[in-house]
Design a protein around this motif. Structure first.
Motif, PDB file in Angstrom:
ATOM      1  N   VAL A   1      12.638   5.697   0.394  1.00  0.00           N
ATOM      2  CA  VAL A   1      12.303   5.360   1.568  1.00  0.00           C
ATOM      3  C   VAL A   1      10.965   6.107   2.275  1.00  0.00           C
ATOM      4  O   VAL A   1      10.989   7.624   1.812  1.00  0.00           O
ATOM      5  N   THR A   2      10.272   4.867   1.761  1.00  0.00           N
ATOM      6  CA  THR A   2       8.515   5.997   2.360  1.00  0.00           C
ATOM      7  C   THR A   2       8.612   6.798   1.887  1.00  0.00           C
ATOM      8  O   THR A   2       7.733   7.426   1.719  1.00  0.00           O
ATOM      9  N   PRO A   3       8.199   6.606   0.326  1.00  0.00           N
ATOM     10  CA  PRO A   3       7.579   7.625  -0.440  1.00  0.00           C
ATOM     11  C   PRO A   3       5.934   8.120  -0.351  1.00  0.00           C
ATOM     12  O   PRO A   3       5.625   9.356  -0.973  1.00  0.00           O
ATOM     13  N   LEU A   4       5.188   6.905  -0.332  1.00  0.00           N
ATOM     14  CA  LEU A   4       3.873   6.983   0.564  1.00  0.00           C
ATOM     15  C   LEU A   4       3.153   6.787   1.742  1.00  0.00           C
ATOM     16  O   LEU A   4       3.363   5.264   2.081  1.00  0.00           O
ATOM     17  N   GLN A   5       2.257   7.042   2.481  1.00  0.00           N
ATOM     18  CA  GLN A   5       1.440   6.576   3.199  1.00  0.00           C
ATOM     19  C   GLN A   5       0.036   6.384   3.478  1.00  0.00           C
ATOM     20  O   GLN A   5      -0.009   7.694   2.794  1.00  0.00           O
ATOM     21  N   ALA A   6      -0.590   5.711   3.638  1.00  0.00           N
ATOM     22  CA  ALA A   6      -2.100   5.683   3.941  1.00  0.00           C
ATOM     23  C   ALA A   6      -2.462   4.429   4.647  1.00  0.00           C
ATOM     24  O   ALA A   6      -1.600   3.600   5.219  1.00  0.00           O
ATOM     25  N   ASP A   7      -3.583   4.576   4.878  1.00  0.00           N
ATOM     26  CA  ASP A   7      -3.802   3.782   6.043  1.00  0.00           C
ATOM     27  C   ASP A   7      -3.895   2.018   5.244  1.00  0.00           C
ATOM     28  O   ASP A   7      -3.405   1.148   6.170  1.00  0.00           O
ATOM     29  N   TYR A   8      -3.800   2.055   4.394  1.00  0.00           N
ATOM     30  CA  TYR A   8      -2.789   0.418   3.599  1.00  0.00           C
ATOM     31  C   TYR A   8      -3.064   0.560   2.155  1.00  0.00           C
ATOM     32  O   TYR A   8      -3.498   1.558   1.483  1.00  0.00           O
ATOM     33  N   LEU A   9      -1.794   0.063   1.969  1.00  0.00           N
ATOM     34  CA  LEU A   9      -1.253   0.461   0.530  1.00  0.00           C
ATOM     35  C   LEU A   9      -1.835  -0.615  -0.476  1.00  0.00           C
ATOM     36  O   LEU A   9      -1.266  -1.917  -0.065  1.00  0.00           O
ATOM     37  N   LEU A  10      -2.609  -0.995  -1.627  1.00  0.00           N
ATOM     38  CA  LEU A  10      -2.245  -2.233  -2.251  1.00  0.00           C
ATOM     39  C   LEU A  10      -1.022  -2.360  -3.576  1.00  0.00           C
ATOM     40  O   LEU A  10      -1.241  -0.929  -4.316  1.00  0.00           O
ATOM     41  N   VAL A  11      -0.694  -3.235  -4.217  1.00  0.00           N
ATOM     42  CA  VAL A  11       0.615  -2.614  -4.922  1.00  0.00           C
ATOM     43  C   VAL A  11       0.921  -4.118  -5.443  1.00  0.00           C
ATOM     44  O   VAL A  11       0.908  -5.576  -5.089  1.00  0.00           O
ATOM     45  N   SER A  12       1.009  -3.776  -7.117  1.00  0.00           N
ATOM     46  CA  SER A  12       1.462  -5.038  -7.604  1.00  0.00           C
ATOM     47  C   SER A  12       2.692  -4.378  -8.492  1.00  0.00           C
ATOM     48  O   SER A  12       3.736  -3.732  -9.309  1.00  0.00           O
ATOM     49  N   VAL A  13       3.610  -5.533  -8.366  1.00  0.00           N
ATOM     50  CA  VAL A  13       5.194  -5.542  -9.623  1.00  0.00           C
ATOM     51  C   VAL A  13       4.661  -5.974 -10.726  1.00  0.00           C
ATOM     52  O   VAL A  13       4.212  -6.950 -11.137  1.00  0.00           O
ATOM     53  N   VAL A  14       4.651  -4.917 -11.547  1.00  0.00           N
ATOM     54  CA  VAL A  14       4.375  -5.245 -13.038  1.00  0.00           C
ATOM     55  C   VAL A  14       5.634  -5.080 -13.707  1.00  0.00           C
ATOM     56  O   VAL A  14       5.627  -5.841 -15.205  1.00  0.00           O
TER      57      VAL A  14
END
Length: 317
Positions: free
Chosen positions: A261-274
Motif C-alpha cells: 500500500v502506497t510504498p512511494l510517493q513523489a510528484d509522479y512515478l514512471l513504472v515499467s512492469v518487467v
C-alpha cells in the motif's frame, strides 16, 4: 481530480542492430525484425508515447505535460518533460558512443537536455559484454588512440548478467553488446556521438556517420566508474531496491509477491512492469498489470495499492 494510472503505448524505433525480442519477450507488436528500441514512456519529439486510457486517451504524454501540470505535481510546466524510458534489444553490438551534458547540448545542439542514463539488464545471452569506459588519461591520449584505431587498447569491456545495473553519466564512453536486452531510464534527449561503429554498413552499403570531434570534446577524462550506492528496503511483501539517486532521476527495482500500500510517493512515478502479473488499485478501481505494461502514476493519486507477483522498474525526478 485525475484518479487513475496513465497507461502509455510504446513507440518503436528501427535500428541497424535491432531484433525481435521486444516481440518475443514482451509481446509487443513490433513493425519488423530490426526493431531496436521501444520508447515506452516518452514525451520526446522523436517518439512521443500516447495515452491509452481514461479521459486523456488519445493525447500524447507531451501534451499532458504542457496542458495538465497538476498531474506532475506542478502549478505550471516549462520546457520539455525531463525523462525518457526505453527498452532496447541489441541483436548486434551498438556503436561505441558518448553523450553530452546539459551545457554542451544547449550551447552546441540547441537542445534542452544532455543525456545521463542508466541501464537495467533484463535479459542477456551467455558471455555478453558491454563497453563501459576508456583507458585514456587525457583528451590528447584519447584522440591519439582513436586516430590510430587502437580500439582494443582504448575501450574497456565488462561482462554482464541478467539483473545488473549501470549508471551512465554524460561523458561516459559506452556501448551495449550483442545479445543484451536492457531497460534504460535517461534524460529526455536523443543526442548521440558515435566514436566507433565496427566499420559496418547499412542496407544501402553506407557506413554510419561518426562524430569524433564532438565525442572527444564531451568525454570525461580519465574515465570514472563510481557506482551509485544501492539501498534495499523490505516493506511487507515488497522488496524495494533503490538503484540510483542522482541529479536527474531516482530509480528503484520493486519485487512484489503479495500486496503493498502506497510504498512511494513523489510528484509522479514512471513504472515499467518487467516481469509477472498483478493489479494496481486506485480509488477503489482495479487496473490489471502484466509484463510489458508502462504507466505514469500522477501526483493527483495520493494513495494506491499494488498486488500480485511482479517486478517493476520505478523512476521519478
Amino acid at each position: 481530480m485525475y484518479q487513475e494510472p496513465i497507461f502509455l503505448t510504446p513507440v518503436f524505433q528501427e535500428r541497424i542492430w535491432g531484433g525481435d525480442k521486444l516481440k518475443t519477450l514482451f509481446g509487443y507488436s513490433i513493425p519488423n525484425d530490426l526493431t531496436g528500441e521501444a520508447w515506452v514512456i516518452s514525451a520526446h519529439k522523436n517518439g512521443p508515447s500516447m495515452i491509452n486510457n481514461g479521459s486523456l486517451q488519445g493525447q500524447s504524454l507531451a501534451q499532458a505535460w504542457s496542458e495538465h501540470p497538476s498531474l506532475f505535481g506542478k502549478e505550471t510546466t516549462e520546457g520539455d518533460f525531463p525523462l525518457l524510458v526505453k527498452i532496447l534489444d541489441a541483436n548486434d553490438n551498438l556503436s561505441v558512443q558518448v553523450h553530452p551534458n546539459d551545457a554542451y547540448a544547449q550551447q552546441v545542439e540547441g537542445e534542452p537536455y544532455g543525456k545521463t542514463e542508466c541501464w537495467y539488464v533484463l535479459d542477456c545471452e551467455p558471455d555478453s559484454e558491454i563497453i563501459f569506459g576508456h583507458r585514456a588519461e587525457t583528451q590528447e591520449d584519447f584522440k591519439r588512440r582513436v586516430d590510430a584505431g587502437q580500439w582494443d587498447d582504448l575501450l574497456m569491456s565488462v561482462p554482464v548478467k541478467k539483473g545488473d545495473f549501470y549508471y551512465v553519466p554524460s561523458g561516459t564512453i559506452h556501448a551495449i553488446g550483442k545479445g543484451i536486452v536492457i531497460l534504460e531510464i535517461q534524460q529526455s534527449s536523443d543526442i548521440t556521438y558515435r566514436v566507433y561503429d565496427y566499420d559496418r554498413k547499412d542496407a544501402e552499403g553506407n557506413t554510419r556517420e561518426l562524430h569524433i570531434q564532438s565525442a572527444i570534446e564531451v568525454t570525461t577524462y580519465p574515465h570514472s566508474s563510481n557506482a551509485p550506492e544501492i539501498e534495499e528496503q523490505i516493506v511487507g511483501d515488497l522488496v524495494s531496491t533503490r538503484l540510483v539517486k542522482e541529479q536527474y532521476f531516482t530509480v528503484y527495482d520493486w519485487k512484489l509477491n503479495g500486496r503493498t500500500v502506497t510504498p512511494l510517493q513523489a510528484d509522479y512515478l514512471l513504472v515499467s512492469v518487467v516481469n509477472g502479473t498483478g493489479q494496481i488499485i486506485v480509488d477503489g478501481r482495479s487496473f490489471p498489470l502484466k509484463k510489458g505494461d508502462n504507466f505514469m502514476l500522477p501526483a493527483t493519486v495520493s494513495s494506491y495499492e499494488i498486488a500480485g507477483d511482479l517486478e517493476m522498474m520505478v523512476a521519478h525526478e
